[in-house]
Design an enzyme around this catalytic site. Sequence first.
Site, short mmCIF file in Angstrom:
data_model
loop_
_atom_site.label_atom_id
_atom_site.label_comp_id
_atom_site.label_asym_id
_atom_site.label_seq_id
_atom_site.Cartn_x
_atom_site.Cartn_y
_atom_site.Cartn_z
N ASP A 1 5.16 5.65 5.71
CA ASP A 1 4.13 5.77 6.74
C ASP A 1 3.19 6.93 6.42
O ASP A 1 3.63 8.07 6.26
CB ASP A 1 4.80 6.04 8.09
CG ASP A 1 3.78 6.13 9.23
OD1 ASP A 1 3.37 5.06 9.72
OD2 ASP A 1 3.38 7.26 9.59
N TYR B 1 -3.76 12.26 7.70
CA TYR B 1 -2.76 13.16 7.10
C TYR B 1 -3.28 13.73 5.78
O TYR B 1 -2.68 14.65 5.23
CB TYR B 1 -1.42 12.44 6.84
CG TYR B 1 -0.76 11.81 8.04
CD1 TYR B 1 -1.20 12.09 9.34
CD2 TYR B 1 0.31 10.94 7.90
CE1 TYR B 1 -0.59 11.50 10.44
CE2 TYR B 1 0.93 10.36 9.00
CZ TYR B 1 0.46 10.63 10.26
OH TYR B 1 1.07 10.04 11.35
N LYS C 1 -3.37 4.42 8.63
CA LYS C 1 -3.95 4.30 9.97
C LYS C 1 -5.43 4.65 9.96
O LYS C 1 -5.84 5.64 9.33
CB LYS C 1 -3.21 5.22 10.95
CG LYS C 1 -1.69 5.10 10.86
CD LYS C 1 -0.96 5.90 11.92
CE LYS C 1 0.53 5.96 11.62
NZ LYS C 1 0.93 7.09 10.76
N HIS D 1 -5.10 4.27 14.73
CA HIS D 1 -4.24 5.45 14.93
C HIS D 1 -4.11 5.85 16.40
O HIS D 1 -3.01 6.09 16.88
CB HIS D 1 -4.80 6.62 14.10
CG HIS D 1 -3.79 7.67 13.77
ND1 HIS D 1 -3.86 8.47 12.66
CD2 HIS D 1 -2.68 8.07 14.42
CE1 HIS D 1 -2.84 9.30 12.64
NE2 HIS D 1 -2.11 9.09 13.69
N1 LIG Z 1 1.09 7.60 15.03
C1 LIG Z 1 1.05 8.86 15.39
O1 LIG Z 1 0.21 9.26 16.20
C2 LIG Z 1 2.05 9.82 14.81
C3 LIG Z 1 2.20 11.09 15.38
C4 LIG Z 1 3.16 11.95 14.82
C5 LIG Z 1 3.92 11.53 13.72
N2 LIG Z 1 3.73 10.30 13.17
C6 LIG Z 1 4.54 9.82 12.02
O2 LIG Z 1 5.91 9.92 12.37
C7 LIG Z 1 6.62 10.64 11.35
C8 LIG Z 1 7.84 11.33 11.92
O3 LIG Z 1 7.51 12.17 13.01
P1 LIG Z 1 7.66 13.77 12.97
O4 LIG Z 1 7.60 14.24 11.58
O5 LIG Z 1 6.69 14.29 13.95
O6 LIG Z 1 9.09 14.03 13.62
P2 LIG Z 1 10.62 13.70 13.26
O7 LIG Z 1 10.72 12.77 12.11
O8 LIG Z 1 11.28 13.38 14.55
O9 LIG Z 1 11.18 15.13 12.87
C9 LIG Z 1 10.82 15.78 11.70
C10 LIG Z 1 11.48 17.17 11.72
O10 LIG Z 1 12.89 17.05 11.80
C11 LIG Z 1 13.50 17.67 10.66
N3 LIG Z 1 14.58 16.77 10.23
C12 LIG Z 1 14.47 15.55 9.68
N4 LIG Z 1 15.68 15.00 9.46
C13 LIG Z 1 16.59 15.89 9.90
C14 LIG Z 1 18.01 15.90 9.94
N5 LIG Z 1 18.74 14.89 9.48
N6 LIG Z 1 18.63 17.00 10.44
C15 LIG Z 1 17.90 18.04 10.91
N7 LIG Z 1 16.55 18.09 10.89
C16 LIG Z 1 15.90 17.02 10.39
C17 LIG Z 1 12.41 17.84 9.63
O11 LIG Z 1 12.58 19.02 8.91
P3 LIG Z 1 12.76 19.06 7.28
O12 LIG Z 1 11.55 18.41 6.68
O13 LIG Z 1 12.86 20.52 6.99
O14 LIG Z 1 14.04 18.32 7.03
C18 LIG Z 1 11.15 17.96 10.50
O15 LIG Z 1 10.97 19.30 10.93
C19 LIG Z 1 5.54 11.58 10.80
O16 LIG Z 1 5.91 12.12 9.56
C20 LIG Z 1 4.36 10.64 10.75
O17 LIG Z 1 4.45 9.80 9.59
C21 LIG Z 1 2.81 9.44 13.71
#
Ligand SMILES: NC(=O)c1ccc[n+]([C@@H]2O[C@H](COP(=O)([O-])OP(=O)(O)OC[C@H]3O[C@@H](n4cnc5c(N)ncnc54)[C@H](OP(=O)(O)O)[C@@H]3O)[C@@H](O)[C@H]2O)c1
Length: 279
Positions: free
Chosen positions: A46, A51, A76, A109
Amino acid sequence: MSEIPRYALSDGTTLPAIGFGTYPLKGDEGARAVASAIDAGYRLIDTAVNYANEDAVGRGIAASALPREQVQVTTKLPGRDHGYDQTLASFERPCRALGVDYLDLYLIHWPNPSVGKFVDSWRAMIQLQEQGKVRSIGVSNFTPEFLSRLQGETGVLPAVNQVELHPFFPQVELLAFHEQHGIRTEAWSPLGKRAPIREESVIVEAARTHGVTEAQVILRWQVERGVLPIPKTASAQRQRENIDVFGFQLSADEVAAITALGREAGRLFGGDPNTHEEM
Ligand SMILES: NC(=O)c1ccc[n+]([C@@H]2O[C@H](COP(=O)([O-])OP(=O)(O)OC[C@H]3O[C@@H](n4cnc5c(N)ncnc54)[C@H](OP(=O)(O)O)[C@@H]3O)[C@@H](O)[C@H]2O)c1
């Protein structure tokens, strides 16, 4: 690790039941993270124009040396390119940056309702799909009201709606609407990013019961609800941990107890699609 099941989409295509999020990975670190995620078994990546990392994602995919059709890529459309002609013109850039000649999934998006052009963009997305340039089309951060407008004005519903969804914001009503209309839910911030969800006692207890980590419990909860999570991590070890959620099941009571962690102010940063807009 157990095999990753696939979700059927309303347009006849399928997606793996988990994907890899890439924000805010960039540059060489981003390319390395994407390559190691593919190595760990992820087959859905994704990204988004906003980004500014599509080149790194493309390099990571190329480094994996897998045939193009074995890795599915989502990007997106940014808010600044809403509109029919703008959407058609905008499409070429991410393809070039990713080094691909078609997209697997293209999403609007954010709806940006005050701009009022998301239906025009949707008509362009339908055209891109008809031309074979995009396999599946969808949206992100759309409410039932915005989804119904797409259906009412074009007759075509998105195959996917990618929304904020984690135990503090379980989106119960939206999931029911999606199910009724054949829309697949993708969860962004599926782990709740930095919110202290993993410390919640129902999650700690479920992790102990199943001999897995708290993050695995949260991601399994997503899958038990028919949701496709896209966790992001830069760590190769956590990438393997996060994808390894298909060898155990949560009970209906565990799923319900985790869903009950939802709260009124559960959104991470107030990203209400009615008012939050991104260009
Ligand atoms: N459509 C939209 O508007 C929108 C908005 C926000 C995000 N997104 C997409 O959604 C994806 C995921 O969301 P997100 O990055 O906001 O949040 P997330 O995946 O819920 O959380 C990411 C965080 O959790 C940590 N983490 C990941 N796996 C872990 C584990 N097993 N144990 C402990 N910590 C862990 C990561 O740190 P480390 O990297 O240090 O492991 C990072 O700080 C984004 O990368 C993006 O592609 C889309």
